[in-house]
Design a protein around this motif. Structure first.
Motif, mmCIF file in Angstrom:
data_model
loop_
_atom_site.group_PDB
_atom_site.id
_atom_site.type_symbol
_atom_site.label_atom_id
_atom_site.label_comp_id
_atom_site.label_asym_id
_atom_site.label_seq_id
_atom_site.Cartn_x
_atom_site.Cartn_y
_atom_site.Cartn_z
ATOM 1 N N GLN A 84 -22.950 38.362 12.186
ATOM 2 C CA GLN A 84 -24.167 37.745 11.660
ATOM 3 C C GLN A 84 -24.739 36.718 12.630
ATOM 4 O O GLN A 84 -25.932 36.463 12.642
ATOM 5 C CB GLN A 84 -23.870 37.071 10.321
ATOM 6 C CG GLN A 84 -23.388 38.038 9.247
ATOM 7 C CD GLN A 84 -23.060 37.323 7.958
ATOM 8 O OE1 GLN A 84 -23.865 36.585 7.422
ATOM 9 N NE2 GLN A 84 -21.852 37.535 7.446
ATOM 10 N N VAL A 85 -23.864 36.134 13.425
ATOM 11 C CA VAL A 85 -24.295 35.120 14.386
ATOM 12 C C VAL A 85 -24.828 35.776 15.664
ATOM 13 O O VAL A 85 -25.878 35.384 16.182
ATOM 14 C CB VAL A 85 -23.131 34.160 14.714
ATOM 15 C CG1 VAL A 85 -23.482 33.238 15.880
ATOM 16 C CG2 VAL A 85 -22.740 33.359 13.482
ATOM 17 N N ALA A 86 -24.100 36.750 16.189
ATOM 18 C CA ALA A 86 -24.524 37.450 17.414
ATOM 19 C C ALA A 86 -24.108 38.903 17.303
ATOM 20 O O ALA A 86 -22.927 39.199 17.147
ATOM 21 C CB ALA A 86 -23.894 36.812 18.650
ATOM 22 N N ASP A 87 -25.081 39.804 17.368
ATOM 23 C CA ASP A 87 -24.758 41.224 17.220
ATOM 24 C C ASP A 87 -25.111 42.046 18.448
ATOM 25 O O ASP A 87 -24.802 43.238 18.512
ATOM 26 C CB ASP A 87 -25.449 41.817 15.979
ATOM 27 C CG ASP A 87 -26.971 41.776 16.077
ATOM 28 O OD1 ASP A 87 -27.502 41.218 17.068
ATOM 29 O OD2 ASP A 87 -27.632 42.285 15.160
ATOM 30 N N VAL A 128 -33.065 31.172 12.505
ATOM 31 C CA VAL A 128 -33.712 31.084 13.818
ATOM 32 C C VAL A 128 -33.165 32.187 14.723
ATOM 33 O O VAL A 128 -31.952 32.367 14.830
ATOM 34 C CB VAL A 128 -33.455 29.704 14.467
ATOM 35 C CG1 VAL A 128 -34.111 29.631 15.849
ATOM 36 C CG2 VAL A 128 -33.965 28.585 13.569
ATOM 37 N N GLY A 129 -34.036 32.913 15.389
ATOM 38 C CA GLY A 129 -33.588 33.898 16.367
ATOM 39 C C GLY A 129 -32.998 33.181 17.574
ATOM 40 O O GLY A 129 -33.593 32.226 18.075
ATOM 41 N N MET A 130 -31.831 33.624 18.020
ATOM 42 C CA MET A 130 -31.126 32.921 19.087
ATOM 43 C C MET A 130 -30.845 33.831 20.272
ATOM 44 O O MET A 130 -30.426 34.983 20.105
ATOM 45 C CB MET A 130 -29.811 32.352 18.568
ATOM 46 C CG MET A 130 -29.949 31.282 17.490
ATOM 47 S SD MET A 130 -30.823 29.806 18.059
ATOM 48 C CE MET A 130 -29.697 29.207 19.321
ATOM 49 N N GLY A 138 -29.725 37.778 17.073
ATOM 50 C CA GLY A 138 -28.626 37.037 17.676
ATOM 51 C C GLY A 138 -28.183 37.726 18.955
ATOM 52 O O GLY A 138 -27.509 38.764 18.914
ATOM 53 N N ILE A 139 -28.579 37.193 20.100
ATOM 54 C CA ILE A 139 -28.352 37.836 21.396
ATOM 55 C C ILE A 139 -27.518 36.908 22.275
ATOM 56 O O ILE A 139 -27.759 35.704 22.314
ATOM 57 C CB ILE A 139 -29.690 38.146 22.092
ATOM 58 C CG1 ILE A 139 -30.553 39.065 21.212
ATOM 59 C CG2 ILE A 139 -29.468 38.769 23.471
ATOM 60 C CD1 ILE A 139 -32.000 39.160 21.670
ATOM 61 N N TYR A 159 -23.662 45.909 24.476
ATOM 62 C CA TYR A 159 -22.770 46.168 23.347
ATOM 63 C C TYR A 159 -23.434 45.653 22.072
ATOM 64 O O TYR A 159 -24.195 44.681 22.096
ATOM 65 C CB TYR A 159 -21.428 45.446 23.514
ATOM 66 C CG TYR A 159 -20.502 46.043 24.552
ATOM 67 C CD1 TYR A 159 -20.704 47.310 25.084
ATOM 68 C CD2 TYR A 159 -19.397 45.322 25.003
ATOM 69 C CE1 TYR A 159 -19.849 47.852 26.024
ATOM 70 C CE2 TYR A 159 -18.529 45.850 25.945
ATOM 71 C CZ TYR A 159 -18.761 47.114 26.456
ATOM 72 O OH TYR A 159 -17.908 47.634 27.392
ATOM 73 N N TYR A 160 -23.121 46.310 20.961
ATOM 74 C CA TYR A 160 -23.536 45.768 19.668
ATOM 75 C C TYR A 160 -22.345 45.778 18.720
ATOM 76 O O TYR A 160 -21.381 46.540 18.913
ATOM 77 C CB TYR A 160 -24.725 46.538 19.090
ATOM 78 C CG TYR A 160 -24.442 47.938 18.618
ATOM 79 C CD1 TYR A 160 -24.132 48.209 17.276
ATOM 80 C CD2 TYR A 160 -24.482 49.018 19.494
ATOM 81 C CE1 TYR A 160 -23.882 49.493 16.833
ATOM 82 C CE2 TYR A 160 -24.233 50.304 19.068
ATOM 83 C CZ TYR A 160 -23.927 50.539 17.730
ATOM 84 O OH TYR A 160 -23.665 51.817 17.301
ATOM 85 N N LEU A 161 -22.383 44.922 17.728
ATOM 86 C CA LEU A 161 -21.261 44.736 16.815
ATOM 87 C C LEU A 161 -21.590 45.276 15.429
ATOM 88 O O LEU A 161 -22.723 45.146 14.951
ATOM 89 C CB LEU A 161 -20.899 43.247 16.681
ATOM 90 C CG LEU A 161 -20.630 42.458 17.970
ATOM 91 C CD1 LEU A 161 -20.155 41.055 17.617
ATOM 92 C CD2 LEU A 161 -19.613 43.157 18.854
#
Length: 594
Positions: free
Chosen positions: A377-380, A348-350, A257-258, A394-396
């Protein structure tokens, strides 16, 4: 000669050229008038062009050069619905037959059917285009071209993030120049298999003309015809960005999730293209979801757009296709974010592209659109692009803890940590504060916690206890609440149940203290009674100020003065009764500004 034109030959201007010498009888089918009128009412460019051409034909009739009349009936609803099947064209052919006239058209299919039916026909090919095409304004350094009526042509030249706006010519472009260029763009998009009209709305046409993304606007959307054309001037591979091995490994293996963020023209889309082709070269099935479709990717990557105007419908199809990665350019509306989330949570990879001037702004775009606990979980992984380069990553991480700056263990809550990828340092924390989700900087801005606490506490307290209080945040986990002495028992409640409930809602320990007004200035209040109202009047420059209404040293309530320094109360309201009671007890009334 007696001529019957169809819609195509009127719109492209060829029919006017044919009859402009004069001496002809012109019969325009009502079906043609209806079609052009409908297109103009929808704001389509071809409709407005058709109206102008018919005005020119009418001018020839007024000059005595031609005889003009209209023939037939307007098409019925079923004929309009079947227009693409040829019902309108058949009405036009019947007009030619019934008037023993020559049919004039620029539609190859129309001319072929007419000849098959024995109708005399003149087929005029669509004009080849204006003397200047949109491509003529571009060179190898041009990123975008901006053309507007009654102005000189302008262009952005340079590279993503490093460009200048330059004047291309001193010649002012008139409406005819732009209409010719716009019509050429639309006609080529309709006939070129590698081009298409992305969308048409009232006053707007969006075209993908091979590698050029073009937006044509006109009234009523814009104050005049304008053409904006954008062309990608660079296409980089992922190697161009000199990505750190740790980040490259994360992009290839651990993150799905990017979000790519950046200001307009920063190079977000160029980086997204590089990622798409990297994933494709790794043996992944890659699709794109775009509106308009202007990513420059290899043929193996299928490009999708909104299905019947809906990204949600397009997303449902992608769920059936099940790609390994989808590039979503650009994620703007709440519907877009929901589609992004649904696809990501389905496995699906986004990769999403988002407009944002700061890295944290892209994260904040998700708040309120996606449930807080689901965001990591959606975008990290959030990559911020500036001047064509990766500036921040950045990462979450999701955890449960006491937020930074707070101390008491009972204030522990779910927190999303926003960390700098390269430094592994904590930059921001996202958590619920009262009923609001806040993004709090961890470094150098501890005072922001107090500011957020005070804003939210004010809002919650006004809903629960009304006005007539003052608060003071004394630490990240406690506050003082000053209220009139007579309100304290009711505020605390039996066994402290009311204040406990407020503490849970606000998330801070509350010390309840009597509010006596302190040492700030108190201004005398003049009270006037008129019918059912009380007018509390403050003399001096206090209009618009908020403050407390005080009887001797007891705070009755708070209020805001009008611009004239007046508070108007109904006598039978709780505040009105409190004022009348204070006056009956011989107390003096004051206004104390905050």
């Amino acid at each position: 000669m007696k001529y019957v034109p169809d819609t195509s030959v009127i719109i492209n201007g060829k029919f006017f050229e044919l009859i402009s010498s004069g001496g002809h009888e012109v019969i325009i089918p009502e079906a043609v008038v209806s079609e052009i009128e409908a297109q103009a009412n929808r704001g389509l460019m071809i409709g407005f062009t058709g109206l102008k051409e018919m005005e020119k034909i009418r001018a020839l009739e007024r000059e005595g050069k031609i005889n003009l009349r209209f023939y037939g009936k307007r098409p019925e609803k079923w004929q309009i619905e079947k227009a693409k099947s040829g019902e309108i064209d058949e009405m036009i052919r019947l007009t030619a037959i019934e008037n023993n006239a020559i049919l004039v058209t620029s539609d190859f299919v129309q001319s072929s059917i007419a000849r098959i039916k024995g109708i005399e026909v003149i087929y005029i090919e669509t004009k080849k285009g204006p003397s200047i095409k949109i491509e003529d304004f571009f060179d190898k350094e041009t990123m975008s071209v901006h053309l507007k009526v009654n102005t000189v042509p302008m262009a952005k030249k340079g590279s993503p993030g490093r460009f200048n706006l330059v004047k291309l010519s001193d010649n002012i472009m008139d409406e005819m120049d732009l209409e010719d260029i716009a019509m050429d763009i639309v006609e080529r998009a309709r006939s070129d298999t590698n081009s298409y009209i992305e969308m048409e709305m009232k006053g707007v046409t969006v075209v993908q003309l091979r590698e050029y993304r073009i937006v044509i606007t006109r009234e009523p959307f814009s104050d005049g015809i304008e053409i904006t054309a954008v062309k990608p001037i660079v296409k980089f591979s992922i190697e161009h960005y000199s990505i750190d091995d740790r980040l490259l490994k994360r992009l290839k293996e651990s993150t799905r999730g990017i979000i790519i963020s950046g200001a307009p023209g920063a190079g977000k889309t160029t980086f997204a293209q590089a990622l798409a082709e990297m994933y494709s070269s790794e043996g992944k099935i890659v699709k794109t979801l775009e509106r308009p479709r202007d990513l420059q990717v290899k043929d193996e990557i299928t490009q999708y757009t909104a299905l019947e105007g809906s990204m949600e419908k397009a997303g449902n199809i992608l769920l059936l296709v099940r790609p390994d990665y989808t590039i979503f350019d650009e994620v703007r509306s709440s519907e877009d974010f929901q589609v992004y989330a649904d696809l990501r949570l389905s496995g699906v990879g986004m990769v999403g592209v988002v407009h944002a001037t700061r890295p944290v702004d892209a994260i904040q775009r998700l708040i309120g659109r996606i449930e807080l606990g689901m965001i990591p979980q959606v975008a990290d992984t959030f990559i911020h692009i500036d001047s064509g380069e990766i500036r921040n990553v950045y990462y979450l991480e999701y955890t449960v803890k006491v937020p930074s700056g707070m101390r008491e263990e009972d204030l522990s809550r779910p927190v999303i940590e926003v960390r700098d990828f390269y430094k592994n340092s904590l930059e921001y924390e996202i958590y619920s504060f009262g009923e609001q989700v806040v993004v709090v900087p961890v470094k150098g801005e501890r005072g922001r916690i107090y500011e957020l606490a005070e804003e939210k506490a004010q809002e919650i307290l006004k809903r629960h206890i009304g006005s007539g209080f003052r608060l003071e945040i004394t630490s990240p986990n406690s506050m003082n609440l000053y209220v009139p002495g007579y309100k304290i028992p009711e505020l605390i409640g039996k066994g402290g149940e009311n204040i406990d409930r407020l503490e849970r809602v606000i998330g801070l320990h509350i010390n309840v203290l009597p509010y006596t007004g302190g040492e700030k200035e108190k201004i005398n209040l003049i009270v006037q009674k008129k019918k059912d109202y009380l007018y509390l009047i403050v003399e001096g420059e206090y209009g618009g100020r908020e403050g407390a209404i005080i009887a001797d040293d007891d705070v009755l309530f708070s209020g805001v003065l009008s611009r004239d320094g007046i508070i108007k109360l109904k006598q039978n309201s709780p505040q009105g009764k409190a004022v009348l009671q204070a006056l009956g007890e011989g107390k003096k009334l004051y206004f104390k500004p905050w």
